[in-house]
Design an enzyme around this catalytic site. Structure first.
Site: not given
Length: 168
Positions: A72, A87
């Site tokens: 992620h 992110h």
């Protein structure tokens, strides 16, 4: 290009790095991120993107210095030493990689616009997680990088969402 930033006005003498858009979508202030650590700049200065499609691309030429195990997030390093943390979403580590398909691995060299991670926007939102994506200067403790965001809509790999300077 070499510039020196003085009260947010460039004069010659400091390095400025242009950060291309890592996503197609809107560039917004970190204050809009629904996570206190990002919103208050505790993770570092930067901007955030609200993605319209599930493809994260390299916003700089550099090296993948860390691909998070759950895919992620990724950290890139520019030749200047600048490190960027990308992110995807908030609390998406809880998805344990589901919905994320990395296209690079730690150690890879990347160029602006190269796909880093493909992700399923609808799976993330269906699981109840915000998709807003912080773009953070990760190493301001070592060097006094300054972020100068450029808010608005941008296409992945094109345009400039932020200029980063390192005063000399």
């Amino acid at each position: 290009m070499i510039w020196k930033w003085k009260k947010n006005k460039p004069t010659e003498e400091a390095e400025v790095i242009s950060i291309a858009s890592p996503l197609t979508g809107a560039c917004v202030s970190l204050e809009e991120v629904p996570d206190e650590a990002f919103a208050q700049g505790a993770m570092g200065p930067g901007a955030a993107m609200i993605p319209q499609e599930g493809r994260l691309v390299a916003p700089i030429d550099g090296k993948v210095v860390h691909l998070i195990k759950s895919h992620h997030a990724v950290m890139l390093e520019h030749a200047s030493g600048l490190q960027l943390l990308l992110h995807i979403g908030i609390n998406t580590v809880s998805l344990k990689g589901q919905g994320f398909t990395p296209q690079v691995q730690t150690g890879d060299q990347v160029t602006v616009g190269q796909t880093l991670i493909e992700f399923d926007l609808s799976a993330i939102t269906s699981a109840g997680y915000p998709v807003i994506t912080p773009v953070i200067i990760a190493n301001t403790a070592e060097q006094q990088w300054q972020a100068h965001p450029n808010y608005g809509n941008a296409e992945a790999g094109l345009g400039t969402i932020m200029k980063v300077s390192l005063p000399k």
